[in-house]
Write an enzyme that holds these catalytic residues in place. Structure first.
Site, PDB file in Angstrom:
ATOM      1  N   ASP A 194     -16.636  55.013 -30.804  1.00  0.00           N
ATOM      2  CA  ASP A 194     -16.753  55.336 -32.224  1.00  0.00           C
ATOM      3  C   ASP A 194     -18.221  55.231 -32.608  1.00  0.00           C
ATOM      4  O   ASP A 194     -18.833  54.164 -32.481  1.00  0.00           O
ATOM      5  CB  ASP A 194     -15.913  54.373 -33.062  1.00  0.00           C
ATOM      6  CG  ASP A 194     -16.048  54.653 -34.556  1.00  0.00           C
ATOM      7  OD1 ASP A 194     -15.725  55.771 -34.983  1.00  0.00           O
ATOM      8  OD2 ASP A 194     -16.508  53.741 -35.291  1.00  0.00           O
ATOM      9  N   GLU A 282     -16.246  61.422 -30.067  1.00  0.00           N
ATOM     10  CA  GLU A 282     -15.891  62.223 -31.229  1.00  0.00           C
ATOM     11  C   GLU A 282     -16.706  63.516 -31.246  1.00  0.00           C
ATOM     12  O   GLU A 282     -17.896  63.506 -30.917  1.00  0.00           O
ATOM     13  CB  GLU A 282     -16.172  61.452 -32.516  1.00  0.00           C
ATOM     14  CG  GLU A 282     -15.403  60.172 -32.669  1.00  0.00           C
ATOM     15  CD  GLU A 282     -15.900  59.381 -33.861  1.00  0.00           C
ATOM     16  OE1 GLU A 282     -15.231  59.415 -34.918  1.00  0.00           O
ATOM     17  OE2 GLU A 282     -16.954  58.736 -33.738  1.00  0.00           O
ATOM     18  N   CYS A 336      -3.713  53.766 -38.015  1.00  0.00           N
ATOM     19  CA  CYS A 336      -3.434  52.476 -37.386  1.00  0.00           C
ATOM     20  C   CYS A 336      -3.242  52.689 -35.886  1.00  0.00           C
ATOM     21  O   CYS A 336      -2.396  53.497 -35.467  1.00  0.00           O
ATOM     22  CB  CYS A 336      -2.193  51.834 -38.002  1.00  0.00           C
ATOM     23  SG  CYS A 336      -1.715  50.283 -37.222  1.00  0.00           S
ATOM     24  N   CYS A 339       0.630  51.377 -34.970  1.00  0.00           N
ATOM     25  CA  CYS A 339       1.849  52.102 -35.333  1.00  0.00           C
ATOM     26  C   CYS A 339       1.614  53.574 -35.644  1.00  0.00           C
ATOM     27  O   CYS A 339       2.576  54.337 -35.792  1.00  0.00           O
ATOM     28  CB  CYS A 339       2.528  51.421 -36.531  1.00  0.00           C
ATOM     29  SG  CYS A 339       1.592  51.569 -38.083  1.00  0.00           S
ATOM     30  N   CYS A 355      -3.459  47.663 -41.844  1.00  0.00           N
ATOM     31  CA  CYS A 355      -2.420  48.683 -41.974  1.00  0.00           C
ATOM     32  C   CYS A 355      -1.464  48.307 -43.113  1.00  0.00           C
ATOM     33  O   CYS A 355      -0.921  47.186 -43.147  1.00  0.00           O
ATOM     34  CB  CYS A 355      -1.659  48.812 -40.658  1.00  0.00           C
ATOM     35  SG  CYS A 355      -0.356  50.078 -40.715  1.00  0.00           S
ATOM     36  N   CYS A 358       2.471  48.247 -41.176  1.00  0.00           N
ATOM     37  CA  CYS A 358       2.899  47.211 -40.225  1.00  0.00           C
ATOM     38  C   CYS A 358       2.100  45.917 -40.339  1.00  0.00           C
ATOM     39  O   CYS A 358       2.426  44.931 -39.675  1.00  0.00           O
ATOM     40  CB  CYS A 358       2.839  47.731 -38.800  1.00  0.00           C
ATOM     41  SG  CYS A 358       1.156  48.009 -38.188  1.00  0.00           S
ATOM     42  N   ASP A 365     -14.111  49.503 -36.897  1.00  0.00           N
ATOM     43  CA  ASP A 365     -14.704  50.348 -35.848  1.00  0.00           C
ATOM     44  C   ASP A 365     -13.958  50.207 -34.523  1.00  0.00           C
ATOM     45  O   ASP A 365     -13.818  51.178 -33.771  1.00  0.00           O
ATOM     46  CB  ASP A 365     -16.178  49.990 -35.663  1.00  0.00           C
ATOM     47  CG  ASP A 365     -17.027  50.380 -36.868  1.00  0.00           C
ATOM     48  OD1 ASP A 365     -16.568  51.226 -37.659  1.00  0.00           O
ATOM     49  OD2 ASP A 365     -18.141  49.833 -37.011  1.00  0.00           O
TER      50      ASP A 365
END
Length: 386
Positions: A194, A282, A336, A339, A355, A358, A365
């Site tokens: 990231d 990315e 997330c 989940c 999240c 959940c 990051d």
């Protein structure tokens, strides 16, 4: 794969004067060729030769091969310009920047780089000297130096052209080298990367890997702020000594940032090699056009060298035989990794991820890097399904 290796020339004052006169002559000839190409709307190398070859040889004292390289350099410059216009990199039709680029011929600085091939330049690796063509005759025994790794690579892998460059009072040759490809090994999972500003890079595996490394950008950002403030004060003074110091410090920040990016890229590729994983990056192309920020934040965004870091990781990984995939960065910071729930409220702050479905909590990051790693696994599976 192709690499560009830079070695430094150590010419005598007489040799340096001949090299400088040569660069001025070939770039003056390039400006003449560019003006003819613009006026006649003739941009192919073959056609430009018919209109300019004999003229630049006679007017600027160029040898035959040097004249050919000048014409090709101009044709390549217009090919790059037209590609940028077609891609919209210079703005929309009718914009000031695009109109300015289209309304005048391409120009070359007096000390712009000049390509040399093996007819104009020969290397004596054992003596560490080169023989190079100039408008004042061929210079022999021009010494050069470099690191042991650079010299070994040039001696074993140099192919094709080399560029003569004059920068900040130094003379350099940029040699094109072809290094043998290393077979890409089948990755055992992926290491997601990231890219950011507060943290230059954050790496993590999938959600079950339990690892996460952050490379802080605090030091680099502090250097950028300090240099920006120093430039502001020196530019406000407008004295001769202030201009001299500005000239002395130019590109210093760029070199520092490149060194930081090289170090981070090397650590990431080493970790991927050690664990047998690939690297997922990315695809941030066009992010500066998509993101809208307030004026104080624009300087930070536009000094963000994410493309350079990504390219360093890619070529180092290729040399090590590590697989690299580029993934869609959309919603990686809001999804997330436990989940899969996507919600803008999942990211209440720059560092925090929580999240809303959940209750999973993690550094923002690291969570994004895990999402990138998961997308890398999926992308590799799809691209290698056959």
């Amino acid at each position: 794969m192709k690499l560009v290796v830079r070695v430094r020339l150590l010419p005598t004052p007489e040799q340096a004067a001949a090299l400088e006169a040569t660069l001025h002559a070939v770039n003056a000839a390039a400006n003449l060729v560019s003006a003819v190409a613009f006026d006649r709307r003739c941009f192919r190398t073959y056609d430009l030769r018919k209109h300019t070859y004999h003229r630049i040889k006679a007017d600027h004292g160029l040898a035959a091969q040097a004249a050919q390289h000048v014409i090709k350099k101009v044709a390549d410059a217009y090919r790059t310009l037209h590609a940028n216009l077609k891609a919209g990199n210079l703005g929309a039709p009718g914009s000031k920047r695009r109109t300015r680029a289209e309304s005048k011929p391409v120009t070359f600085r007096p000390d712009a780089a000049q390509p040399y091939d093996d007819r104009c330049l020969s290397w004596q690796m054992r003596e560490r000297t080169v023989s190079i063509w100039t408008i004042r005759g061929r210079l022999k025994n021009v010494a050069f130096t470099g690191s042991p790794q650079q010299l070994t690579t040039v001696a074993a892998c140099r192919r094709g052209e080399s560029d003569l460059v004059h920068r900040d009072g130094g003379w350099y040759l940029y040699a094109t080298c072809e290094v043998g490809d290393v077979p890409v090994s089948e990755p055992d999972g992926f290491l997601g990367v990231d890219l950011g500003i507060a943290n230059i890079a954050t790496t993590a595996g999938t959600a079950t890997a339990g690892d996460g490394v952050r490379y802080s950008g605090k030091g680099l950002n502090a250097v950028r702020r300090r240099n920006r403030e120093l430039r502001r004060r020196l530019q406000a003074k407008r004295t001769k000594s202030a201009r001299r110091l500005l000239k002395k410090r130019r590109r210093k920040e760029t070199r520092f940032a490149a060194d930081v990016n090289h170090s981070i890229a090397k650590q990431i590729v080493t970790e991927a090699t050690r664990t047998g994983r690939g690297i997922a990056l990315e695809d941030l192309q066009g992010i500066r056009d998509r993101v809208r920020l307030r004026k104080p934040q624009r300087v930070t965004l536009h000094s963000w060298s994410f493309h350079q870091l990504g390219s360093f990781i890619a070529y180092k990984a290729r040399r090590a035989g590590v697989a690299v995939v580029h993934v869609d960065p959309a919603y990686t910071s809001q999804e997330c990794s436990a989940c899969g729930h996507i919600d803008r409220a999942n990211r209440p702050g720059q560092k925090t991820f929580l999240c809303m479905l959940c209750g999973f909590a993690e550094h923002a990051d690291v969570n994004a890097a895990r999402n990138i790693a998961a997308r890398g696994v999926a992308g590799w599976a799809v691209s290698h399904a056959a």
